[in-house]
Scaffold this motif. Structure first.
Motif, PDB file in Angstrom:
ATOM      1  N   VAL A 282     -10.583  -6.822   6.286  1.00 41.21           N
ATOM      2  CA  VAL A 282      -9.976  -5.999   7.332  1.00 41.21           C
ATOM      3  C   VAL A 282     -10.601  -6.398   8.664  1.00 41.21           C
ATOM      4  CG1 VAL A 282      -9.599  -3.670   8.220  1.00 41.21           C
ATOM      5  CG2 VAL A 282      -9.618  -4.073   5.745  1.00 41.21           C
TER       6      VAL A 282
ATOM      7  N   THR B 244      -9.444  -9.891  -1.724  1.00 43.32           N
ATOM      8  CA  THR B 244      -8.456 -10.848  -1.239  1.00 43.32           C
ATOM      9  C   THR B 244      -8.887 -12.250  -1.645  1.00 43.32           C
ATOM     10  OG1 THR B 244      -7.361 -11.760   0.727  1.00 43.32           O
ATOM     11  CG2 THR B 244      -9.629 -11.058   0.994  1.00 43.32           C
TER      12      THR B 244
ATOM     13  N   ARG C 159      -9.186   2.613   3.211  1.00 43.41           N
ATOM     14  CA  ARG C 159      -8.439   2.317   1.983  1.00 43.41           C
ATOM     15  C   ARG C 159      -8.423   0.829   1.690  1.00 43.41           C
ATOM     16  NH1 ARG C 159      -4.288  -1.033   2.050  1.00 43.41           N
ATOM     17  NH2 ARG C 159      -3.360   0.087   3.789  1.00 43.41           N
ATOM     18  N   ALA C 160      -8.149   0.025   2.703  1.00 43.31           N
ATOM     19  CA  ALA C 160      -8.014  -1.414   2.481  1.00 43.31           C
ATOM     20  C   ALA C 160      -9.353  -2.109   2.265  1.00 43.31           C
ATOM     21  CB  ALA C 160      -7.292  -2.054   3.658  1.00 43.31           C
TER      22      ALA C 160
ATOM     23  N   ASP D  53      -6.395  -5.479  -0.882  1.00 39.98           N
ATOM     24  CA  ASP D  53      -6.647  -4.043  -0.956  1.00 39.98           C
ATOM     25  C   ASP D  53      -8.019  -3.777  -1.557  1.00 39.98           C
ATOM     26  OD1 ASP D  53      -6.036  -1.405  -0.546  1.00 39.98           O
ATOM     27  OD2 ASP D  53      -4.832  -1.178  -2.338  1.00 39.98           O
TER      28      ASP D  53
ATOM     29  N   THR E 181      -5.004  -6.056   7.618  1.00 41.37           N
ATOM     30  CA  THR E 181      -5.602  -5.929   6.292  1.00 41.37           C
ATOM     31  C   THR E 181      -5.046  -7.023   5.398  1.00 41.37           C
ATOM     32  OG1 THR E 181      -3.924  -4.446   5.317  1.00 41.37           O
ATOM     33  CG2 THR E 181      -5.666  -3.423   6.623  1.00 41.37           C
TER      34      THR E 181
ATOM     35  N   SER F 262       0.800  -1.225   0.000  1.00 40.18           N
ATOM     36  CA  SER F 262       0.000   0.000   0.000  1.00 40.18           C
ATOM     37  C   SER F 262       0.832   1.274   0.000  1.00 40.18           C
ATOM     38  CB  SER F 262      -0.919   0.019   1.225  1.00 40.18           C
ATOM     39  OG  SER F 262      -0.149   0.020   2.421  1.00 40.18           O
TER      40      SER F 262
END
Length: 224
Positions: free
Chosen positions: A180, A205, A148-149, A201, A198, A85
């Motif tokens: 997350v 995943t 963000r994640a 992204d 996390t 990231s």
């Protein structure tokens, strides 16, 4: 260091919003329900200073990643790797916002420190962020990372942070995306410490939701 610049920029951008989150989550103070915790805020600060601004190759927290991978029933091995990231070039990065934090940053609202240890398993990047602050509501310091994640809409962020901040140490809370997970840690009755894991992204995943939860719980159980 690039990671530090990234996180501080995010913190500065959301400082006002984070202040609101901190108030909503009990940012005026308070102690954890469980005393005699294994990871204090002071220890997180100490570890962040140990890592320093240049980062490190080895995570200062005593994680047994082989045991953690087994607990989460992962098909591959967990290997240290620079975070996907950011542009950091080391697997471990840290921030020390405990002394005289920069005005306008989240650390000015809740002084503390952050240690981030990054790994890769198969095609998935794992980031384990351990953050400590003098006040309750430390999860809100990680709001930019969580959003963000997970890719969650801004409208869902505050309720998630509030929920995670209100849990007892050891209770894991996953985002709707499932990639997350936040776990408050036992800080020994002073301040607030939390772990945010996390996987992937923007909510993507290859790991199953249960595996991400198992990973977070395993990392949290070894954080000390």
């Amino acid at each position: 260091m690039h990671h530090l610049k990234w996180h501080r920029a995010a913190a500065a951008t959301g400082a006002v919003g984070l202040s609101v989150l901190l108030v909503a989550c009990g940012g005026s103070g308070g102690t954890d329900a469980k005393a005699g915790g294994s990871l204090t805020v002071e220890r997180v600060v100490e570890l962040a200073r140990e890592v320093g601004e240049d980062g490190a190759e080895k995570c200062p927290l005593p994680y047994d990643v082989d045991a953690i991978a087994k607990a989460a029933k992962l098909g591959g091995t967990v290997e240290p790797a620079p975070p996907a990231s950011t542009t950091a070039d080391t697997p471990v990065t840290a921030e020390d916002g405990s002394g005289q934090p920069e005005e306008g940053t989240a650390w000015a609202v809740n002084p503390g420190a952050l240690v981030s240890c990054s790994y890769r398993v198969g095609g998935d990047a794992l980031e384990v962020h351990t953050v400590g602050g003098e006040k309750r509501g430390v999860v809100s310091l990680m709001a930019p990372v969580i959003q963000r994640a997970s890719g969650m809409p801004a409208a869902e962020l505050a309720p998630y942070v509030t929920e995670a901040s209100g849990k007892q140490p050891g209770e894991a809370v996953a985002t709707g995306s499932g990639n997350v997970v936040t776990v408050r840690l036992d800080s020994g009755g002073k301040g607030d410490v939390a772990l945010v894991l996390t996987a992937g992204d923007s909510g993507k995943t290859s790991l199953e939701r249960g595996q991400v939860l198992a990973l977070a719980r395993a990392f949290a159980s070894q954080a000390k």
